[in-house]
Design an enzyme around this catalytic site. Structure first.
Site, mmCIF file in Angstrom:
data_model
loop_
_atom_site.group_PDB
_atom_site.id
_atom_site.type_symbol
_atom_site.label_atom_id
_atom_site.label_comp_id
_atom_site.label_asym_id
_atom_site.label_seq_id
_atom_site.Cartn_x
_atom_site.Cartn_y
_atom_site.Cartn_z
ATOM 1 N N GLU A 121 0.864 -1.173 0.000
ATOM 2 C CA GLU A 121 0.000 0.000 0.000
ATOM 3 C C GLU A 121 0.897 1.218 0.000
ATOM 4 O O GLU A 121 1.818 1.314 0.816
ATOM 5 C CB GLU A 121 -0.896 0.016 1.241
ATOM 6 C CG GLU A 121 -2.046 -0.962 1.121
ATOM 7 C CD GLU A 121 -3.104 -0.761 2.210
ATOM 8 O OE1 GLU A 121 -3.886 -1.687 2.401
ATOM 9 O OE2 GLU A 121 -3.128 0.306 2.857
ATOM 10 N N ASP A 173 -5.946 9.938 10.004
ATOM 11 C CA ASP A 173 -4.684 9.351 10.423
ATOM 12 C C ASP A 173 -4.198 9.865 11.763
ATOM 13 O O ASP A 173 -4.383 11.033 12.100
ATOM 14 C CB ASP A 173 -3.601 9.618 9.366
ATOM 15 C CG ASP A 173 -3.802 8.753 8.141
ATOM 16 O OD1 ASP A 173 -3.919 7.527 8.306
ATOM 17 O OD2 ASP A 173 -3.869 9.307 7.024
#
Lengths: 411, 261
Positions: free
Chosen positions: B48, B59
């Protein structure tokens, strides 16, 4: 599907997918989806509920002090050659229009069985308003504030803590309002069941821009009935307001949005912060310099570089120091319904001194941007102009004192 | 959609799959390709690849800081796609891009996915694009250019919606083990394996990869009990902080620590 709201606001309101024209939507992590979609489904019903309406309007009257006055600015009007009215949100409890939204959303949160409130704040005005209503309603309250803003807005940090709120210092990114907003979203992601996020302006994912606009719409509604009593008709020729995210502007514009043509047309002028100037690189003029994209959950205009990274804004006024603007404003701009101008830090400070000495009202620095645009209006001789006096200037005294020694304010 | 690298991987590979999230341009602008090559060398099953954004609201601190560092180093989307093209020339490993919507809007949605197809990207995870906005803004271009969308599901996602997200997803479904942002202590501490089990029993078309909360062999094995594999992000970025010139050794040690404990 046509609701009462759509009929009133024509093409300027939100559609069933959460968009204002091409702007808006809900760009949110899947983890927030259950919260957001519950709000999307229920907010109109909850706001229109009789019990909510009763409690909200009683508290606006008995606690916030509404209706706020519409003051005819005698000496300014004489000088300018048109009739200038000031909508006195500075006289609302906590000193700005922010309390209307904070109170409404806190009541909503109670009905959604949320016990914990989070909010972001820049200058601290929305944080203070939120901490205030949480104290009033017995909700626990966490305010996210950038490290830099905590340093430069110490009195408001003290107020929030005195009111029982926890103030969390945000040290990520640029350590200002946009990062405080990110951090509040992250908190909401981690607390999906007990927490409601009271966004402070008409920004964020659908339904927040429309929800906040509805809670602030009381400003324009009062203007209409007050004008009817104080003048020969219930609408002005022009309404002026400052915009950061844009909640006081939408609040006062909303009532007049549909008067968009013909003899009864009401012109709308939104004033953003040019900071040190549009080409200085230190500005918050979103409409003048921004491009469309996704920030804080909605597709709107904001300051960004060609790679799509958000550019940190600058304005002397912490309340306008935001890189974006609410999606409804982006739509009002692109549809031509609303005009946008920008005002520099210095023009704003001069306008604040002007109002202080002409009318005995010290406005907030944010509000001063709207006043600077009023001062330079052309072609309104004999007409009626209403400006949203969105907040009082106590919080800006340090800045004003500093500037008063630096510039000749009488020039 | 044609059968692709991801589908082949899930079909052919036995055992639990390991994917690693790397941030291009981190810790240095030139780190991307050496880091990716080292991961491929160590037998990671797919990569990824993050696309840094100034305001990554899903995040936690580790990925935020890595993204910020990457941007400060001068990374941008065009340069990133060149790096990805170079990784693809080197290997046929499945490549999944992960990033926020705005840089894609600025690059141009159509142009971006056309480029993804050209350089051999397999799928994208767009953490701030829910199903509704995907359909409105992304679906047409992604389908045209044979790009799979991978949605995240979490313990707060209603099962009915899990099915809907599965129906649109290609490759795999990214299961978030607890409601949290990436890399936070609560993500590690409160892994909800009950939810993962529940989702695994729905008979979905896509295999499950567990997204958040894996940092070592113990959490990897717990997370993947009811899933086909796990994705490690924050813990890897932490390990890579001072990796310049030592990518091979650090990657080797890290991958071993996840695989074998």
């Amino acid at each position: 599907m046509t609701s009462k709201h759509d009929l009133v606001e024509g093409n300027y309101g939100v559609d069933d997918e959460g968009y204002f024209g091409q702007f808006g939507g809900a760009f949110i992590p899947e983890l927030l989806q259950p919260n957001i979609s519950q709000l999307q489904r229920e907010y109109r019903t909850l706001l229109e509920d009789d019990d909510f309406q009763r409690e909200f309007s009683e508290l606006l009257r008995d606690y916030v002090g509404r209706p706020t006055p519409l003051t005819f600015a005698t000496r300014c009007s004489e000088e300018l050659g048109f009739r200038l009215f000031l909508k006195r949100e500075d006289l609302a409890h906590t000193g700005a229009h922010k309390i209307n939204n904070a109170l409404g959303q806190a009541l909503l949160a109670k009905r959604l069985k949320r016990t914990r409130i989070i909010a972001e704040t820049g200058a601290g005005q929305h944080g203070v308003a939120t901490a205030t209503v949480c104290a009033l309603l017995g909700l626990s309250c966490v305010i996210y504030m950038g490290e830099k803003d905590i340093e430069r807005q110490a009195p408001n940090v003290g107020r929030m803590r005195l009111l029982g709120a926890e103030v969390v210092s945000v040290s990520s990114g640029s350590r200002t309002l946009k990062d405080a907003t990110n951090e509040a979203m992250r908190d909401w992601i981690a607390h999906p069941t007990d927490t409601h996020y009271i966004i402070g302006s008409v920004v964020g994912p659908h339904p927040f821009p429309d929800l906040v606009a509805r809670l602030q719409s009381v400003i324009g509604q009062e203007v209409r009935s007050q004008l009817a009593l104080q003048t020969s008709r219930d609408y002005p020729d022009l309404v002026v307001a400052c915009v950061g995210g844009g909640s006081n502007a939408i609040g006062i514009f909303g009532e007049f949005l549909h008067q968009d043509k013909g003899e009864q047309k009401v012109q709308l002028l939104a004033v953003e912060a040019a900071g040190e100037g549009l080409d200085s690189g230190k500005t918050a003029a979103t409409i003048a310099l921004g491009r469309a994209g996704v920030l804080h959950g909605s597709y709107t205009l904001f300051l960004q570089n060609s790679d799509g990274q958000v550019v940190e804004p600058h304005s002397l006024s912490a309340g306008l120091d935001y890189p974006g603007i609410g999606p409804q404003h982006a739509h009002l701009f692109s549809s031509g319904r609303c005009q946008f101008e920008s005002v520099t830090d210095e023009e704003a400070v001069r306008a604040a001194f002007w109002l202080s000495r002409s009318e005995g009202i010290i406005p907030a620095l944010e509000t001063a941007h709207a006043l600077a645009a009023v001062k330079r209006l052309k072609g309104f001789v004999g007409k009626t102009v209403v400006v949203s006096l969105s907040g009082r200037g106590d919080k800006d005294m340090e800045t004003y004192l500093k500037w008063s020694s630096e510039i000749d304010v009488r020039r | 959609m044609s059968v692709g690298r991801l589908e082949n991987l899930f079909k052919s590979r036995a055992g639990k799959l390991l994917s690693i999230f790397l941030m291009p341009g981190y810790p240095r602008l030139e780190s991307t390709v050496p880091t990716a090559k080292a991961l491929i060398e160590e037998g990671v099953d797919f990569l990824e690849i993050g696309m840094p954004f100034s305001d990554p609201l899903a995040d936690g601190p580790v990925i935020q800081q890595a993204g910020q560092r990457s941007l400060q180093n001068g990374m941008n989307l065009s340069r990133l796609l060149e790096d990805v093209a170079e990784i693809r020339e080197h290997s046929e490993i499945p490549l999944v891009l992960m990033g926020y919507a705005n840089p894609l809007f600025q690059y141009g949605i159509e142009a971006f996915f056309a480029r993804c197809e050209e350089i051999g990207v397999d799928a994208c995870i767009l953490p701030d694009v829910p199903l509704e906005e995907y359909r409105r803004h992304f679906a047409a271009a992604m389908k045209k250019h044979h790009q799979r969308i991978i949605f995240l599901v979490s313990s707060v996602t209603p099962l009915e919606r899990v099915r809907e997200l599965d129906a649109e997803s290609g490759g795999f479904l990214d299961v978030v083990s607890s409601p949290s942002v990436t890399g936070t202590s609560s993500a590690v501490g409160q892994m909800n394996t009950g939810f993962i089990r529940e989702v695994s029993e729905l008979g979905l078309q896509n295999p499950l990869m567990v997204g958040f909360g894996i940092r070592d062999a113990a959490t990897f094995s717990r997370a993947t009990e009811f899933a086909r594999g796990g994705i490690v992000g924050s813990a890897f970025l932490e390990a890579m902080k001072e990796s310049t010139g030592k990518e091979r050794e650090i990657v080797k040690t890290f991958v071993l620590s996840i695989r074998n404990g």
